[in-house]
Enzyme design. Sequence first.
Site, PDB file in Angstrom:
ATOM      1  N   SER A  22      28.777  23.263  -5.890  1.00  0.00           N
ATOM      2  CA  SER A  22      27.822  23.868  -4.944  1.00  0.00           C
ATOM      3  C   SER A  22      27.386  25.278  -5.358  1.00  0.00           C
ATOM      4  CB  SER A  22      28.403  23.861  -3.531  1.00  0.00           C
ATOM      5  OG  SER A  22      28.515  22.528  -3.091  1.00  0.00           O
ATOM      6  N   LYS A  71      35.630  19.554   7.885  1.00  0.00           N
ATOM      7  CA  LYS A  71      34.350  19.101   8.450  1.00  0.00           C
ATOM      8  C   LYS A  71      34.401  18.801   9.950  1.00  0.00           C
ATOM      9  CE  LYS A  71      32.132  17.262   4.366  1.00  0.00           C
ATOM     10  NZ  LYS A  71      31.391  16.134   3.795  1.00  0.00           N
ATOM     11  N   ASP A 107      24.962  15.390   5.208  1.00  0.00           N
ATOM     12  CA  ASP A 107      25.436  14.313   4.320  1.00  0.00           C
ATOM     13  C   ASP A 107      24.591  13.043   4.464  1.00  0.00           C
ATOM     14  OD1 ASP A 107      27.568  15.679   3.138  1.00  0.00           O
ATOM     15  OD2 ASP A 107      28.907  15.225   4.812  1.00  0.00           O
ATOM     16  N   GLY A 131      33.180   1.248   2.686  1.00  0.00           N
ATOM     17  CA  GLY A 131      33.961   2.395   3.148  1.00  0.00           C
ATOM     18  C   GLY A 131      33.651   2.730   4.599  1.00  0.00           C
ATOM     19  N   TYR A 230      30.989  11.107  -7.884  1.00  0.00           N
ATOM     20  CA  TYR A 230      30.273  11.776  -8.987  1.00  0.00           C
ATOM     21  C   TYR A 230      31.179  12.203 -10.129  1.00  0.00           C
ATOM     22  CZ  TYR A 230      31.357  16.376  -6.926  1.00  0.00           C
ATOM     23  OH  TYR A 230      31.979  17.477  -6.427  1.00  0.00           O
ATOM     24  N   GLY A 251      26.261   9.859  -7.833  1.00  0.00           N
ATOM     25  CA  GLY A 251      26.829  10.736  -6.811  1.00  0.00           C
ATOM     26  C   GLY A 251      26.298  12.160  -6.873  1.00  0.00           C
TER      27      GLY A 251
HETATM   28  P1  ATR Z   1      35.803  10.382   2.702  1.00  0.00           P
HETATM   29  O1  ATR Z   1      35.726  11.462   3.724  1.00  0.00           O
HETATM   30  O2  ATR Z   1      35.500  10.844   1.296  1.00  0.00           O
HETATM   31  O3  ATR Z   1      35.010   9.180   3.074  1.00  0.00           O
HETATM   32  P2  ATR Z   1      38.248   9.105   3.547  1.00  0.00           P
HETATM   33  O4  ATR Z   1      37.923   9.367   4.975  1.00  0.00           O
HETATM   34  O5  ATR Z   1      39.638   9.295   3.081  1.00  0.00           O
HETATM   35  O6  ATR Z   1      37.354   9.987   2.590  1.00  0.00           O
HETATM   36  O7  ATR Z   1      37.756   7.608   3.210  1.00  0.00           O
HETATM   37  C1  ATR Z   1      37.982   6.989   1.986  1.00  0.00           C
HETATM   38  C2  ATR Z   1      37.366   5.582   2.010  1.00  0.00           C
HETATM   39  O8  ATR Z   1      37.670   4.942   0.751  1.00  0.00           O
HETATM   40  C3  ATR Z   1      37.945   4.676   3.098  1.00  0.00           C
HETATM   41  O9  ATR Z   1      36.944   3.774   3.515  1.00  0.00           O
HETATM   42  C4  ATR Z   1      39.044   3.951   2.333  1.00  0.00           C
HETATM   43  O10 ATR Z   1      39.424   2.692   2.884  1.00  0.00           O
HETATM   44  P3  ATR Z   1      40.536   2.603   4.060  1.00  0.00           P
HETATM   45  O11 ATR Z   1      39.823   2.989   5.325  1.00  0.00           O
HETATM   46  O12 ATR Z   1      40.986   1.201   4.041  1.00  0.00           O
HETATM   47  O13 ATR Z   1      41.614   3.572   3.661  1.00  0.00           O
HETATM   48  C5  ATR Z   1      38.374   3.743   1.010  1.00  0.00           C
HETATM   49  N1  ATR Z   1      39.325   3.505  -0.074  1.00  0.00           N
HETATM   50  C6  ATR Z   1      40.123   4.411  -0.684  1.00  0.00           C
HETATM   51  N2  ATR Z   1      40.859   3.824  -1.665  1.00  0.00           N
HETATM   52  C7  ATR Z   1      40.491   2.504  -1.664  1.00  0.00           C
HETATM   53  C8  ATR Z   1      40.875   1.367  -2.454  1.00  0.00           C
HETATM   54  N3  ATR Z   1      41.774   1.467  -3.442  1.00  0.00           N
HETATM   55  N4  ATR Z   1      40.297   0.180  -2.183  1.00  0.00           N
HETATM   56  C9  ATR Z   1      39.367   0.067  -1.198  1.00  0.00           C
HETATM   57  N5  ATR Z   1      38.963   1.098  -0.421  1.00  0.00           N
HETATM   58  C10 ATR Z   1      39.517   2.298  -0.644  1.00  0.00           C
END
Ligand code: ATR
Length: 292
Positions: A22, A71, A107, A131, A230, A251
């Site tokens: 940033s 956040k 975002d 996600g 990214y 990203g």
């Molecule tokens: P952010 O704020 O960057 O979105 P987060 O709230 O921790 O970070 O969310 C990470 C996302 O990546 C979630 O949707 C997570 O799935 P879960 O809700 O099941 O935890 C997903 N994620 C992380 N590692 C993963 C993996 N190995 N396979 C599938 N989904 C994954």
Amino acid sequence: MDVSGKTKVCAVIGDPVEHSLSPIIHNAAFQHLNLDYVYVAFNVRAYQLKDAILGVRGLGIYGLNVTMPHKISIIKYLDELDETAKRIGSVNTVLNKDGRLIGYTTDGVGAFNALKYAGSDPLGKKVVVLGAGGASRSICFTLAERVRELIILNRTLERAVNLANNIREVLGGKVNVRAASLVDENLRKELKDADILINATSVGMKPNDAYTPVKRDFLHRNLTVFDIVYNPLETRLLREAKLIGAKTIDGLSMLIHQGAVSFEIWTGVKAPIDVMREAALRKIEETEKENT
Ligand code: ATR
């Protein structure tokens, strides 16, 4: 850079922020447009947030970007939230307007603008988002009102269902949102006639860059594939999408476009997207050289 007694200070606060791009993109934009602003990074631990915000007020820091892990927790220290930030319950941008701290979230609109900029306007399209975390939440809230159909697939089904329900509650019944598990069967079924796929999970991020959230066979060339990861810039998902001739968005585009909206909130001036991207790419290249 000409810093004077009148220079306005903007900053990103988060933990960690050491590698944040940033400062690079915003300072490049300020300099390009000859604006009397400077942008720095402050590493603020979760327990220091309250003091940090007092500092913002006391020092008259003009603008903030807010990243992990603040956040949501920053909201209680602000004076006002704009409508979108209120709805989504997340803030990534703060404007210090004559001593009143106003929170925004850029975002979702950043992701939307990144799609439009790449020529893939999601208006009226079928969009699949992987996600259900913070990033997905902002993107889904913004897209839900604009797309024909929004499918949220997540490893933990409950989180996807909660997000979809929450979107329906806040935006009303007219939005077409469904939730399902992030498994091959659903990916195959939903991607077949989808226009846009957005990866908002961390799958594919270094050091796990050998992974992809979607098998190559489920992709098709009429799909726009947008990965918010990214690091690396070209994830395995994007590489495989490119190979079959699909349009891809990386990203960095997300980062630049959300940053551009923040920039416009602070300065009231249109952000120079290409200048910001070039500066970020130069920095990424430099860092890669240093690490090899
Ligand atoms: P952010 O704020 O960057 O979105 P987060 O709230 O921790 O970070 O969310 C990470 C996302 O990546 C979630 O949707 C997570 O799935 P879960 O809700 O099941 O935890 C997903 N994620 C992380 N590692 C993963 C993996 N190995 N396979 C599938 N989904 C994954």
